[in-house]
Design a protein around this motif. Structure first.
Motif, PDB file in Angstrom:
ATOM      1  N   LEU A 137      42.920 -55.288 -17.915  1.00 22.89           N
ATOM      2  CA  LEU A 137      43.278 -55.816 -19.232  1.00 22.89           C
ATOM      3  C   LEU A 137      42.715 -54.930 -20.335  1.00 22.89           C
ATOM      4  O   LEU A 137      43.377 -54.705 -21.370  1.00 22.89           O
ATOM      5  CB  LEU A 137      42.764 -57.249 -19.379  1.00 22.89           C
ATOM      6  CG  LEU A 137      43.376 -58.291 -18.441  1.00 22.89           C
ATOM      7  CD1 LEU A 137      42.760 -59.660 -18.686  1.00 22.89           C
ATOM      8  CD2 LEU A 137      44.886 -58.352 -18.617  1.00 22.89           C
ATOM      9  N   GLY A 138      41.494 -54.431 -20.131  1.00 15.95           N
ATOM     10  CA  GLY A 138      40.897 -53.538 -21.122  1.00 15.95           C
ATOM     11  C   GLY A 138      41.702 -52.273 -21.326  1.00 15.95           C
ATOM     12  O   GLY A 138      41.774 -51.738 -22.445  1.00 15.95           O
ATOM     13  N   TYR A 144      48.885 -52.581 -26.468  1.00 22.26           N
ATOM     14  CA  TYR A 144      49.678 -53.785 -26.765  1.00 22.26           C
ATOM     15  C   TYR A 144      49.142 -54.563 -27.964  1.00 22.26           C
ATOM     16  O   TYR A 144      49.917 -55.207 -28.671  1.00 22.26           O
ATOM     17  CB  TYR A 144      49.763 -54.659 -25.515  1.00 22.26           C
ATOM     18  CG  TYR A 144      50.758 -54.099 -24.522  1.00 22.26           C
ATOM     19  CD1 TYR A 144      52.113 -54.350 -24.669  1.00 22.26           C
ATOM     20  CD2 TYR A 144      50.339 -53.275 -23.492  1.00 22.26           C
ATOM     21  CE1 TYR A 144      53.033 -53.801 -23.786  1.00 22.26           C
ATOM     22  CE2 TYR A 144      51.245 -52.728 -22.598  1.00 22.26           C
ATOM     23  CZ  TYR A 144      52.609 -52.994 -22.752  1.00 22.26           C
ATOM     24  OH  TYR A 144      53.520 -52.437 -21.892  1.00 22.26           O
ATOM     25  N   SER A 145      47.858 -54.516 -28.228  1.00 24.30           N
ATOM     26  CA  SER A 145      47.367 -55.165 -29.447  1.00 24.30           C
ATOM     27  C   SER A 145      47.907 -54.429 -30.673  1.00 24.30           C
ATOM     28  O   SER A 145      48.194 -55.039 -31.706  1.00 24.30           O
ATOM     29  CB  SER A 145      45.833 -55.187 -29.469  1.00 24.30           C
ATOM     30  OG  SER A 145      45.307 -53.867 -29.487  1.00 24.30           O
ATOM     31  N   GLY A 146      48.074 -53.107 -30.521  1.00 28.34           N
ATOM     32  CA  GLY A 146      48.653 -52.327 -31.614  1.00 28.34           C
ATOM     33  C   GLY A 146      50.116 -52.642 -31.845  1.00 28.34           C
ATOM     34  O   GLY A 146      50.661 -52.364 -32.916  1.00 28.34           O
ATOM     35  N   VAL A 222      48.338 -53.437 -12.874  1.00 24.12           N
ATOM     36  CA  VAL A 222      48.625 -53.227 -14.292  1.00 24.12           C
ATOM     37  C   VAL A 222      50.114 -53.278 -14.577  1.00 24.12           C
ATOM     38  O   VAL A 222      50.553 -53.723 -15.645  1.00 24.12           O
ATOM     39  CB  VAL A 222      48.002 -51.895 -14.767  1.00 24.12           C
ATOM     40  CG1 VAL A 222      48.685 -50.709 -14.110  1.00 24.12           C
ATOM     41  CG2 VAL A 222      48.063 -51.801 -16.292  1.00 24.12           C
ATOM     42  N   ALA A 223      50.930 -52.872 -13.600  1.00 28.32           N
ATOM     43  CA  ALA A 223      52.385 -52.851 -13.807  1.00 28.32           C
ATOM     44  C   ALA A 223      52.932 -54.247 -14.074  1.00 28.32           C
ATOM     45  O   ALA A 223      53.910 -54.397 -14.827  1.00 28.32           O
ATOM     46  CB  ALA A 223      53.081 -52.236 -12.594  1.00 28.32           C
ATOM     47  N   ASN A 224      52.351 -55.255 -13.476  1.00 27.08           N
ATOM     48  CA  ASN A 224      52.836 -56.621 -13.691  1.00 27.08           C
ATOM     49  C   ASN A 224      52.580 -57.085 -15.123  1.00 27.08           C
ATOM     50  O   ASN A 224      53.410 -57.752 -15.743  1.00 27.08           O
ATOM     51  CB  ASN A 224      52.179 -57.586 -12.701  1.00 27.08           C
ATOM     52  CG  ASN A 224      52.682 -57.395 -11.292  1.00 27.08           C
ATOM     53  OD1 ASN A 224      53.568 -56.580 -11.053  1.00 27.08           O
ATOM     54  ND2 ASN A 224      52.139 -58.144 -10.349  1.00 27.08           N
ATOM     55  N   PHE A 225      51.416 -56.735 -15.661  1.00 26.93           N
ATOM     56  CA  PHE A 225      51.126 -57.085 -17.050  1.00 26.93           C
ATOM     57  C   PHE A 225      52.038 -56.321 -18.000  1.00 26.93           C
ATOM     58  O   PHE A 225      52.553 -56.880 -18.982  1.00 26.93           O
ATOM     59  CB  PHE A 225      49.660 -56.792 -17.382  1.00 26.93           C
ATOM     60  CG  PHE A 225      48.698 -57.788 -16.822  1.00 26.93           C
ATOM     61  CD1 PHE A 225      48.553 -59.048 -17.397  1.00 26.93           C
ATOM     62  CD2 PHE A 225      47.946 -57.490 -15.706  1.00 26.93           C
ATOM     63  CE1 PHE A 225      47.668 -59.970 -16.874  1.00 26.93           C
ATOM     64  CE2 PHE A 225      47.044 -58.403 -15.179  1.00 26.93           C
ATOM     65  CZ  PHE A 225      46.912 -59.649 -15.766  1.00 26.93           C
ATOM     66  N   ILE A 226      52.232 -55.043 -17.721  1.00 28.02           N
ATOM     67  CA  ILE A 226      53.089 -54.224 -18.581  1.00 28.02           C
ATOM     68  C   ILE A 226      54.511 -54.777 -18.610  1.00 28.02           C
ATOM     69  O   ILE A 226      55.126 -54.893 -19.673  1.00 28.02           O
ATOM     70  CB  ILE A 226      53.060 -52.761 -18.110  1.00 28.02           C
ATOM     71  CG1 ILE A 226      51.695 -52.143 -18.410  1.00 28.02           C
ATOM     72  CG2 ILE A 226      54.183 -51.950 -18.770  1.00 28.02           C
ATOM     73  CD1 ILE A 226      51.517 -50.740 -17.858  1.00 28.02           C
ATOM     74  N   ASN A 230      56.114 -56.298 -21.976  1.00 27.38           N
ATOM     75  CA  ASN A 230      57.313 -55.633 -22.531  1.00 27.38           C
ATOM     76  C   ASN A 230      58.446 -56.629 -22.700  1.00 27.38           C
ATOM     77  O   ASN A 230      59.185 -56.601 -23.693  1.00 27.38           O
ATOM     78  CB  ASN A 230      57.737 -54.488 -21.627  1.00 27.38           C
ATOM     79  CG  ASN A 230      56.840 -53.270 -21.748  1.00 27.38           C
ATOM     80  OD1 ASN A 230      56.082 -53.156 -22.717  1.00 27.38           O
ATOM     81  ND2 ASN A 230      56.913 -52.370 -20.787  1.00 27.38           N
ATOM     82  N   SER A 231      58.571 -57.529 -21.726  1.00 29.50           N
ATOM     83  CA  SER A 231      59.613 -58.552 -21.829  1.00 29.50           C
ATOM     84  C   SER A 231      59.350 -59.480 -23.009  1.00 29.50           C
ATOM     85  O   SER A 231      60.286 -59.840 -23.752  1.00 29.50           O
ATOM     86  CB  SER A 231      59.662 -59.357 -20.523  1.00 29.50           C
ATOM     87  OG  SER A 231      60.625 -60.392 -20.603  1.00 29.50           O
ATOM     88  N   ALA A 232      58.098 -59.840 -23.222  1.00 28.03           N
ATOM     89  CA  ALA A 232      57.752 -60.719 -24.341  1.00 28.03           C
ATOM     90  C   ALA A 232      57.983 -60.034 -25.689  1.00 28.03           C
ATOM     91  O   ALA A 232      58.312 -60.683 -26.684  1.00 28.03           O
ATOM     92  CB  ALA A 232      56.299 -61.157 -24.224  1.00 28.03           C
TER      93      ALA A 232
END
Length: 235
Positions: A137-138, A144-146, A222-226, A230-232
Motif C-alpha cells: 500500500l505504501g 494514487y493519492s496524487g 500490488v496488481a490487484n490494488f492497481i 484504476n477501475s474506481a
C-alpha cells in the motif's frame, strides 16, 4: 389400592401386583390369571396406570413451562437475528457511512469524500499479514493519492495487545504509510461489521459515487490494488 391374597401361597399382595406375583413366584402352578381379578379390579388398575402416566408433579409442570418459554425465546431470536445484525455490504451496493476520529485528532466521515475513490483498509498493527501488506500500500500511495484517491486505515485491534495512537504512529513510521489511521473503539463489531470484514487485512475500494467497487481479503499482490483503483478512477 387394596390388597388381595395370592390363591397359591396366601400372601397379601397389592391388587395391581397380583398377576405379576403369580407369574414370578408360581410359574408352575398354572393359575388361570383371568380368574384372579374381577373386571372392576382390572378397571381400577387401568385407571391408576393411566393416571400415573399422565400425572405431573408441580416440579415437572414447572420444568415443562420453563422449557416452553426457552424454546419460544430461541425461536424468536432466530427469527429476529437477520434484522438485528445488518448483512455485510456486497460489492456494487452503497458503502455504509461511518465517522471516526483519526489518531492525529481529525474527524473523518466517509460521505465527505463522495466524488473521490476511497481505499479503506481494516487492519491491526499486530497482524503479521497487515505488516506484510503495508509496503504494498505504501508503494502505490504516492501515485494514487496524487490522482485523488483517499486512503484510510481502520485499526480494529483484532489481535495482540491493545493498540494506541502511539503504536499506530510507530507502525506508520516503520512502513512509510502516512495516510490517516483511525482506531475503532468497537473493534471488529464496529465499522468492520457493517462491511462484513471478519479478518485482517481486508480492504474495500469505494467508487466516486459511494458504491463498493471491490473487496480484497488477505494479503494481495500490488496488481490487484492497481486494477481496482484504476477501475474506481474510471481508467
Amino acid at each position: 389400592m387394596a390388597t388381595k391374597k395370592c390363591p397359591v401361597c396366601g400372601v397379601s399382595v397389592k391388587t395391581e401386583n397380583l398377576e405379576r406375583h403369580l407369574r414370578n413366584q408360581h410359574p408352575k402352578d398354572q393359575v388361570d390369571l383371568s380368574e384372579t381379578l374381577t373386571e372392576e379390579e382390572r378397571e381400577a388398575i387401568r385407571e391408576k396406570k393411566s393416571a400415573g402416566r399422565t400425572g405431573l408433579t408441580r416440579g415437572g409442570r414447572r420444568i415443562i413451562v420453563v422449557a416452553a418459554i426457552v424454546l419460544v425465546v430461541v425461536i424468536g431470536l432466530a427469527a429476529a437475528l437477520p434484522y438485528l445484525i445488518p448483512p455485510p455490504a456486497p460489492v456494487g451496493n452503497p458503502a455504509p457511512n461511518w465517522t471516526l476520529t483519526s489518531t492525529d485528532g481529525v474527524t473523518i466521515t466517509l460521505s465527505a469524500w463522495r466524488g473521490s475513490p476511497v481505499l479503506i483498509e481494516f487492519m491491526d498493527v499486530d497482524c503479521p499479514y497487515c505488516q506484510q501488506e503495508a509496503p504494498t500500500l505504501g508503494s502505490i500511495y504516492p501515485n494514487y493519492s496524487g490522482r485523488g484517491v483517499q486512503f484510510v486505515s481502520i485499526d480494529i485491534n483484532f489481535e495482540g495487545q491493545a493498540d494506541t495512537a502511539a503504536r499506530i504512529a510507530t507502525f506508520q513510521s516503520t512502513y512509510n504509510t502516512p495516510w490517516p489511521y483511525c482506531l475503532d473503539p468497537q473493534g471488529i463489531q464496529g465499522v468492520a461489521a457493517k462491511y462484513g470484514a471478519t479478518s485482517t487485512p481486508t480492504s474495500f475500494i469505494i467508487n466516486k459515487d459511494g458504491t463498493i467497487g471491490a473487496k480484497l481479503v488477505g494479503v494481495q499482490p500490488v496488481a490487484n490494488f492497481i486494477s481496482a483503483l484504476n477501475s474506481a478512477l474510471g481508467g
